[in-house]
Scaffold this motif. Sequence first.
Motif, PDB file in Angstrom:
ATOM      1  N   ASP A 237      -6.917 106.393 -32.400  1.00 31.43           N
ATOM      2  CA  ASP A 237      -6.262 105.367 -31.589  1.00 31.43           C
ATOM      3  C   ASP A 237      -6.963 105.191 -30.244  1.00 31.43           C
ATOM      4  OD1 ASP A 237      -3.795 103.586 -31.423  1.00 31.43           O
ATOM      5  OD2 ASP A 237      -3.593 104.745 -29.586  1.00 31.43           O
ATOM      6  N   GLU A 238      -7.245 106.291 -29.572  1.00 35.83           N
ATOM      7  CA  GLU A 238      -7.909 106.223 -28.269  1.00 35.83           C
ATOM      8  C   GLU A 238      -9.329 105.680 -28.397  1.00 35.83           C
ATOM      9  OE1 GLU A 238      -9.052 109.114 -24.458  1.00 35.83           O
ATOM     10  OE2 GLU A 238      -8.534 109.990 -26.403  1.00 35.83           O
ATOM     11  N   ALA A 239     -10.078 106.163 -29.399  1.00 35.32           N
ATOM     12  CA  ALA A 239     -11.464 105.716 -29.581  1.00 35.32           C
ATOM     13  C   ALA A 239     -11.525 104.216 -29.867  1.00 35.32           C
ATOM     14  CB  ALA A 239     -12.122 106.497 -30.711  1.00 35.32           C
ATOM     15  N   TYR A 240     -10.586 103.721 -30.665  1.00 33.84           N
ATOM     16  CA  TYR A 240     -10.541 102.301 -31.015  1.00 33.84           C
ATOM     17  C   TYR A 240     -10.306 101.443 -29.767  1.00 33.84           C
ATOM     18  CZ  TYR A 240      -9.509  98.322 -34.124  1.00 33.84           C
ATOM     19  OH  TYR A 240      -9.529  97.119 -34.798  1.00 33.84           O
ATOM     20  N   THR A 241      -9.312 101.828 -28.987  1.00 37.25           N
ATOM     21  CA  THR A 241      -8.984 101.065 -27.781  1.00 37.25           C
ATOM     22  C   THR A 241     -10.131 101.085 -26.781  1.00 37.25           C
ATOM     23  OG1 THR A 241      -6.607 101.469 -28.046  1.00 37.25           O
ATOM     24  CG2 THR A 241      -7.377 100.876 -25.837  1.00 37.25           C
ATOM     25  N   LEU A 242     -10.732 102.248 -26.578  1.00 34.75           N
ATOM     26  CA  LEU A 242     -11.841 102.350 -25.626  1.00 34.75           C
ATOM     27  C   LEU A 242     -13.039 101.527 -26.091  1.00 34.75           C
ATOM     28  CD1 LEU A 242     -11.741 106.130 -24.659  1.00 34.75           C
ATOM     29  CD2 LEU A 242     -11.096 104.178 -23.233  1.00 34.75           C
ATOM     30  N   MET A 243     -13.294 101.506 -27.388  1.00 30.75           N
ATOM     31  CA  MET A 243     -14.417 100.727 -27.900  1.00 30.75           C
ATOM     32  C   MET A 243     -14.179  99.238 -27.677  1.00 30.75           C
ATOM     33  SD  MET A 243     -16.137 100.791 -31.672  1.00 30.75           S
ATOM     34  CE  MET A 243     -17.211  99.453 -32.191  1.00 30.75           C
TER      35      MET A 243
END
Length: 359
Positions: A237-243
Amino acid sequence: METSQLDTSAAEREQRYQDAVRNTAPGTPLRVALDMILAGHLGALICVGDTENVLAAGDDGFKLDVSFTANRLFELCKMDGAVVVDRDLTKILRANYHLNPDPSLPTSETGTRHRTAARMSLLTKAMVVSVSSRRSVVNVYVDGKGFQIKSVSDLLTTVNQLTVAMQNTRSQLDRSLLRLTSLELDNVVTLGDLTNIFYLFEVLLSAGGELNGCIVQLGREGKIAQMQRDEYLAGVDEAYTLMIRDYAADSSEEAAREVRRNLHDTVNTQLRSAKTVAKILGFTDDRGEDSIMTPLGLRTLSRVPVVREGMADKIVDEYGSLQEVLEAVDDDPSRLGKIGVKNPDVLANSLHRMWGKGE
């Protein structure tokens, strides 16, 4: 005000639906009774909750006020008519009760028992369970919306398929993100690279959503599947949003949430289109798969242990992009200390190692 009321009503309906799934999961008293009814080749109509309105829609039958048990419900279902149970599944209130819902209420069901169940769920806020003796099928209705209860073996087969799919997709995603980091440090990321990774994110999250639905239906039998799901979705979830924030025209968290919603609602064929992804990211110019995309660096910087929460945003706000940060690190790492990085030399060394320039 009207919108808020509609949202509340929708939330209440969804909560009733989720409660119905949990109340009929394997291991629950109601599910035990339903399994006994199926094994006995019986038909049944059971109304749970909103008893005042349920009783107002019927007549006759036997008035009861006995504690709910699976065995009692099974025995009472040997009679015609419906069994009425309180919302908390603690009391059986009526048996052999004849329900007469408004026949004009819309339903696509064909069998008499299923039609009655669907209409009662539209007329009241009750959870209505219909068991077909001929087809050995159990349908549960809430607000006219029905779902068929699946056997544990069928659910586990679906769970196994989904966990394998999630495992494979997570492996592909991890490899793709590792490659993306290298491309970012070399400033050669293309829109096509992003499109492929966004697709993997959506496949993984969609499979996770389907798996969660199976887990809820499995009840206590779904513990291991839940652990596997949590493992495959860890950090996603965090990696997706940051990307998304790294590459969207608007890097705010609010805009990233909107982009995620739009990506999730996009059909698979369009999600593989670089032009579609560019549009969702907020770009109005004509970009193709080979268009170079410059990252802010939020995802990459957040992977460095010394970059505490919120610091990646401050670094990006100061320098503007990952490439500018790399130039600053090469020029004078101590400059990072002026904006709050406690260990600028460690950050510089970490970025150099990621870039392949470490000693």
